[in-house]
Design an enzyme around this catalytic site. Sequence first.
Site, mmCIF file in Angstrom:
data_model
loop_
_atom_site.group_PDB
_atom_site.id
_atom_site.type_symbol
_atom_site.label_atom_id
_atom_site.label_comp_id
_atom_site.label_asym_id
_atom_site.label_seq_id
_atom_site.Cartn_x
_atom_site.Cartn_y
_atom_site.Cartn_z
ATOM 1 N N LYS A 80 1.051 -1.132 -0.011
ATOM 2 C CA LYS A 80 -0.136 -0.209 0.374
ATOM 3 C C LYS A 80 0.608 1.602 -0.143
ATOM 4 C CE LYS A 80 -4.268 -1.961 0.605
ATOM 5 N NZ LYS A 80 -4.492 -3.203 0.921
ATOM 6 N N GLU A 125 -10.528 6.236 3.477
ATOM 7 C CA GLU A 125 -11.013 5.389 4.096
ATOM 8 C C GLU A 125 -10.166 4.027 3.807
ATOM 9 O OE1 GLU A 125 -10.933 2.962 0.860
ATOM 10 O OE2 GLU A 125 -10.736 5.074 0.060
ATOM 11 N N SER A 175 2.038 -9.666 -2.122
ATOM 12 C CA SER A 175 0.992 -8.311 -1.192
ATOM 13 C C SER A 175 1.949 -8.232 0.345
ATOM 14 C CB SER A 175 0.009 -8.336 -1.796
ATOM 15 O OG SER A 175 -1.616 -9.264 -1.289
HETATM 16 C C1 PLP Z 1 -5.203 -4.052 0.134
HETATM 17 C C2 PLP Z 1 -4.166 -5.765 0.461
HETATM 18 C C3 PLP Z 1 -5.034 -6.164 -1.069
HETATM 19 C C4 PLP Z 1 -5.775 -5.747 -1.338
HETATM 20 O O1 PLP Z 1 -6.228 -4.527 -2.518
HETATM 21 P P1 PLP Z 1 -5.335 -4.420 -3.774
HETATM 22 O O2 PLP Z 1 -5.229 -3.141 -4.178
HETATM 23 O O3 PLP Z 1 -6.834 -4.965 -4.703
HETATM 24 O O4 PLP Z 1 -4.423 -4.917 -4.646
HETATM 25 C C5 PLP Z 1 -4.245 -7.217 -1.637
HETATM 26 N N1 PLP Z 1 -3.511 -7.950 -0.715
HETATM 27 C C6 PLP Z 1 -2.764 -6.637 0.753
HETATM 28 C C7 PLP Z 1 -1.905 -7.422 2.316
HETATM 29 C C8 PLP Z 1 -3.298 -5.866 1.635
HETATM 30 O O5 PLP Z 1 -3.248 -5.072 1.849
#
Ligand code: PLP
Length: 391
Positions: free
Chosen positions: A84, A106, A373
């Site tokens: 993020k 948000e 992610s």
């Molecule tokens: C917020 C989040 C996501 C999903 O958000 P996308 O915008 O679809 O990528 C995926 N993995 C993690 C660890 C997140 O914090």
Amino acid sequence: MTKGRFGRYGGMYVSEILMHALLELEEAFERIYPTEEFQKEFHGLLRDYGGRPTPLYYARNFSKHVGFKVYLKREDLLCGGSHKLNNALGQALLAKKMGKRRLITETAAGQHGLATVMAGNICGLKTEIFMGVKDIERQASNVNKMKLLGAKIKPVKTGAGVLKDAVSETLREWASCSRTTHYLMGSTVGPHPFPTIVATFQSVIGQELKQQILEKEGRVPDAIVACGSGGSNALGAFKPFIEEKGVRLYFVEGGGESLGAENSAAAFQHGSPGVLHGSLMMLMQDRWGQIRPSKTRAAGLNYPGRGPEISHLCEEGRVKPCYALDREVFEAVGVMCRTEGLIPALETAHAIAYVLNHPEEFSRDDIVVINYSGRGDKDIEAILRYYYGSS
Ligand SMILES: *Cc1c(COP(=O)(O)O)cnc(C)c1O
């Protein structure tokens, strides 16, 4: 107008009062983003504050477990624990150069809220975060971190008190204060130009990944697997590979308890095109166009819409839309813990689960990259509850 359109998806379905703010943002992004000064500051912060480049890790034991080579693009190691921050830093820097004094946004799991207040503090901007009352309850640890960093938390009681209601509330607030305030959109959703801006800032993931895999393997991967709802981490990783037709791209959404529409967040499995939060996208809705509530244990995937660009790429067939069920996701966390000593976020574990449960998609000589992610610290309680009952 083709700008801001991805096939039939995207657009700017907003009330007249927001148009000025969106056009101002589009103009500023196009003017400021390419400048050397902005690039230097942005990439400097990503490097020295965020910790980029994140490693591309060859997961030897996990690879042995599945029978083909798997690399993890380690966005969990980015400061804040997920991808993020790439986007939050980019937009906060842009807002500052536009002369804004305040950020609003948000958040559901709190990962984006946290990244926003971090970026806001670096750029000297005040931060206010709208959050559904249900999510505030569920995500106490991230709420505490955001408060400690100085963010003002605005509880949203309307609707079901979850993310989609918080987005509506933030858009309403922005309409009244866009002269001084930037809405720092957290994923590749919302009206143009947000989906393009967010994907651009996140594409640093894919650019690094491409360079790293070429160094390590001398070729591009056979497949990239990413989880998502709005699509920002997936698009970030996919972007530099869209034209490389030999690279298979998999997008894994939240299947929830089961695919039955009441228990799922799998908009590509049983959604249809519709307008939500200013853009046309794949959406979970009933036949009267009312939004169906999404359901998955991964708060970050719990949104009823898929962003316009990922919607288009899936419709075109360039990206394969897939899902993982909650049960498979928790099991995948266990496998990653045991094989590699890593605790993934429940969102990330969707991508891992897909790779584990679909051997028919991969062959022995494949090189597969999972876009890792985020880390699972925020999900420890839910994970313990799954494995050991009440914790
Ligand atoms: C917020 C989040 C996501 C999903 O958000 P996308 O915008 O679809 O990528 C995926 N993995 C993690 C660890 C997140 O914090």
